[in-house]
Design a protein around this motif. Structure first.
Motif, PDB file in Angstrom:
ATOM      1  N   GLN A 127       0.742  -1.425   0.120  1.00  0.00           N
ATOM      2  CA  GLN A 127      -0.010   0.149  -0.104  1.00  0.00           C
ATOM      3  C   GLN A 127       0.784   1.242   0.019  1.00  0.00           C
ATOM      4  N   PHE A 128       2.297   1.068  -0.145  1.00  0.00           N
ATOM      5  CA  PHE A 128       3.036   2.180   0.312  1.00  0.00           C
ATOM      6  C   PHE A 128       3.137   2.945  -1.219  1.00  0.00           C
ATOM      7  N   SER A 129       3.436   4.269  -1.274  1.00  0.00           N
ATOM      8  CA  SER A 129       3.655   5.081  -2.549  1.00  0.00           C
ATOM      9  C   SER A 129       5.143   4.629  -2.797  1.00  0.00           C
ATOM     10  N   LEU A 130       5.514   5.133  -3.951  1.00  0.00           N
ATOM     11  CA  LEU A 130       6.765   5.232  -4.306  1.00  0.00           C
ATOM     12  C   LEU A 130       7.762   5.763  -3.541  1.00  0.00           C
ATOM     13  N   GLY A 131       7.347   6.767  -3.021  1.00  0.00           N
ATOM     14  CA  GLY A 131       8.302   7.655  -2.176  1.00  0.00           C
ATOM     15  C   GLY A 131       8.345   6.946  -0.712  1.00  0.00           C
ATOM     16  N   MET A 132       7.548   6.337  -0.310  1.00  0.00           N
ATOM     17  CA  MET A 132       7.385   5.570   1.119  1.00  0.00           C
ATOM     18  C   MET A 132       8.080   4.233   0.848  1.00  0.00           C
ATOM     19  N   SER A 133       8.017   3.748  -0.269  1.00  0.00           N
ATOM     20  CA  SER A 133       8.928   2.477  -0.577  1.00  0.00           C
ATOM     21  C   SER A 133      10.291   2.557  -0.662  1.00  0.00           C
ATOM     22  N   GLN A 134      10.640   3.837  -1.496  1.00  0.00           N
ATOM     23  CA  GLN A 134      12.142   4.329  -1.272  1.00  0.00           C
ATOM     24  C   GLN A 134      12.606   4.676   0.242  1.00  0.00           C
ATOM     25  N   ARG A 135      11.913   5.091   1.164  1.00  0.00           N
ATOM     26  CA  ARG A 135      12.176   5.261   2.419  1.00  0.00           C
ATOM     27  C   ARG A 135      12.416   3.757   3.131  1.00  0.00           C
ATOM     28  N   LEU A 136      11.551   2.822   2.808  1.00  0.00           N
ATOM     29  CA  LEU A 136      11.499   1.517   3.405  1.00  0.00           C
ATOM     30  C   LEU A 136      12.844   0.852   2.791  1.00  0.00           C
ATOM     31  N   GLY A 137      12.989   0.895   1.693  1.00  0.00           N
ATOM     32  CA  GLY A 137      14.164   0.337   1.208  1.00  0.00           C
ATOM     33  C   GLY A 137      15.705   1.077   1.737  1.00  0.00           C
ATOM     34  N   ILE A 138      15.525   2.260   2.137  1.00  0.00           N
ATOM     35  CA  ILE A 138      16.522   2.898   2.564  1.00  0.00           C
ATOM     36  C   ILE A 138      16.788   2.377   4.057  1.00  0.00           C
ATOM     37  N   ALA A 139      15.670   2.276   4.532  1.00  0.00           N
ATOM     38  CA  ALA A 139      15.729   1.606   6.073  1.00  0.00           C
ATOM     39  C   ALA A 139      16.398   0.288   6.107  1.00  0.00           C
ATOM     40  N   GLY A 140      16.127  -0.551   5.067  1.00  0.00           N
ATOM     41  CA  GLY A 140      16.681  -1.876   5.085  1.00  0.00           C
ATOM     42  C   GLY A 140      18.185  -1.651   4.739  1.00  0.00           C
ATOM     43  N   ALA A 141      18.643  -0.479   3.975  1.00  0.00           N
ATOM     44  CA  ALA A 141      20.133  -0.575   3.816  1.00  0.00           C
ATOM     45  C   ALA A 141      20.620   0.007   5.016  1.00  0.00           C
ATOM     46  N   LEU A 142      20.169   0.588   5.726  1.00  0.00           N
ATOM     47  CA  LEU A 142      20.497   1.249   7.007  1.00  0.00           C
ATOM     48  C   LEU A 142      20.747   0.057   8.222  1.00  0.00           C
ATOM     49  N   LEU A 143      19.832  -0.959   8.175  1.00  0.00           N
ATOM     50  CA  LEU A 143      19.617  -1.854   9.137  1.00  0.00           C
ATOM     51  C   LEU A 143      20.856  -2.340   9.928  1.00  0.00           C
ATOM     52  N   GLY A 144      21.757  -2.431   9.020  1.00  0.00           N
ATOM     53  CA  GLY A 144      23.004  -3.155   9.736  1.00  0.00           C
ATOM     54  C   GLY A 144      24.088  -2.170  10.209  1.00  0.00           C
ATOM     55  N   ASP A 159       8.489  13.534  -4.608  1.00  0.00           N
ATOM     56  CA  ASP A 159       8.201  14.566  -4.706  1.00  0.00           C
ATOM     57  C   ASP A 159       9.371  15.462  -4.093  1.00  0.00           C
ATOM     58  N   PRO A 160       9.403  16.709  -4.284  1.00  0.00           N
ATOM     59  CA  PRO A 160      10.411  17.562  -3.922  1.00  0.00           C
ATOM     60  C   PRO A 160      10.817  17.309  -2.448  1.00  0.00           C
ATOM     61  N   GLU A 161       9.751  17.141  -1.580  1.00  0.00           N
ATOM     62  CA  GLU A 161      10.200  16.867  -0.311  1.00  0.00           C
ATOM     63  C   GLU A 161      11.141  15.477   0.111  1.00  0.00           C
ATOM     64  N   GLY A 162      10.666  14.568  -0.863  1.00  0.00           N
ATOM     65  CA  GLY A 162      11.514  13.278  -0.625  1.00  0.00           C
ATOM     66  C   GLY A 162      12.661  13.316  -1.188  1.00  0.00           C
ATOM     67  N   ILE A 163      12.857  14.121  -2.224  1.00  0.00           N
ATOM     68  CA  ILE A 163      14.392  14.193  -2.859  1.00  0.00           C
ATOM     69  C   ILE A 163      15.122  15.050  -2.114  1.00  0.00           C
ATOM     70  N   ARG A 164      14.493  16.091  -1.354  1.00  0.00           N
ATOM     71  CA  ARG A 164      15.320  16.871  -0.542  1.00  0.00           C
ATOM     72  C   ARG A 164      15.760  16.233   0.762  1.00  0.00           C
ATOM     73  N   TRP A 165      15.017  15.117   1.256  1.00  0.00           N
ATOM     74  CA  TRP A 165      15.145  14.298   2.180  1.00  0.00           C
ATOM     75  C   TRP A 165      16.376  13.414   1.952  1.00  0.00           C
TER      76      TRP A 165
END
Length: 304
Positions: A127-144, A159-165
């Motif tokens: 149910q995640f948007s692409l932006g939320m999925s990108q954040r989840l993928g980065i969370a996985g990368a940071l997990l270790g 969106d611009p906010e997500g790119i800036r983040w």
């Protein structure tokens, strides 16, 4: 470090990566650039051991990724933001990653908070948007909590906010001394994010240099001059050694002379100036110029 030595990947008659060598250094964001089909994703997959090189090596901290005792503690990666079971919640997806890689499950909520998803941790990933999925993928990368991070097109669809983040996150991680390799087609974003660039075309290395040096090497330094006395001033500039191009709207594009000298000539000749703006080649312009012979699909000039 991430180190690639004489790396080659061939699929039948097609050479996707061609004797590629580079080193990704720590403490900076390295942009991994190239046209479509240049071999960026294939190279990243070989670094992660997902594809086997035809020849050459790709190592992480001196070892093949698959030979690392705890690989996610060394290198975290995001290659496909949607590569998540759609029925799993964000928290359960990360718990599975943690448990299967011997990581403490307390890290799950830590990284969810770090990427701003703690409030939707119980929501299904499908149910995640692409932006939320990108954040989840980065969370996985940071997990270790790895020292090295690799992201493939992390700003796609944001969106611009997500790119800036994401930009601020990568810069902060680099400031912590971590090694960041990020692939992107968004040149304007790379110009704001990257410290160093590795550029490839048709699987071969085209450039391995700082962002500043890459742009400077392709720069045509010009000055935009706007004046109601354009014809008179163009002649003054030419007599003093400048090259002047008069645009259709009357703007003067001056090369071979700096702004200070131009303003001095205008003052001496009583020429009023409406604008005097130094111009430099953008990263996008420099990239297009350097890789124009390596583009896989060219649109015919004049085509709609």
């Amino acid at each position: 470090m991430i180190e690639v030595k004489d790396l080659t990947k061939q699929y039948g008659d097609k050479v996707a990566v061609d004797h590629l060598s580079f080193t990704v250094k720590s403490g900076m964001v390295t942009g991994f650039l190239g046209p479509n089909g240049a071999g960026k994703t294939t190279t990243m997959r070989m670094i992660l051991g997902l594809d086997t090189p035809t020849s050459g090596t790709a190592t992480v901290a001196g070892r093949r990724y698959g030979d690392l005792p705890e690989p996610m503690r060394s290198l975290g990666a995001l290659l496909d933001a949607k590569a998540v079971h759609p029925s799993r919640t964000a928290r359960n997806h990360l718990r599975c990653l943690a448990l299967s890689n011997g990581l403490p499950t307390r890290r799950v909520d830590e990284v969810l908070g770090q990427v701003g998803l703690l409030g939707v941790a119980g929501k299904r990933a499908g149910q995640f948007s692409l932006g939320m999925s990108q954040r989840l993928g980065i969370a996985g990368a940071l997990l270790g909590d790895p020292e090295l991070l690799m992201f493939d097109e992390p700003v796609n669809g944001l969106d611009p906010e997500g790119i800036r983040w994401i930009r601020q996150l990568m810069k902060r991680l680099a400031d912590e001394g971590r090694t960041i390799l990020v692939s992107s087609h968004l040149m304007s974003e790379m110009a704001l994010t990257a410290d160093h660039l590795i550029v490839i075309g048709r699987g071969r290395l085209v450039a391995d240099t700082s962002l500043h040096d890459f742009v400077e090497a392709s720069s045509e330094r010009t000055v935009l001059v706007r004046t109601p006395s354009k014809d008179k001033f163009a002649e003054v500039l030419r007599r003093n050694g400048a090259t002047v191009r008069v645009e259709s709207d009357g703007d003067l594009i001056v090369s071979g002379m700096e702004s200070l000298e131009i303003s001095g000539l205008a003052l001496a000749d009583g020429v009023p100036l409406a604008e005097l703006t130094p111009r430099r080649t953008s990263l996008e312009d420099a990239f297009m110029e350097l890789t124009r012979d390596d583009v896989e699909y060219n649109v015919a000039e004049g085509a709609a």
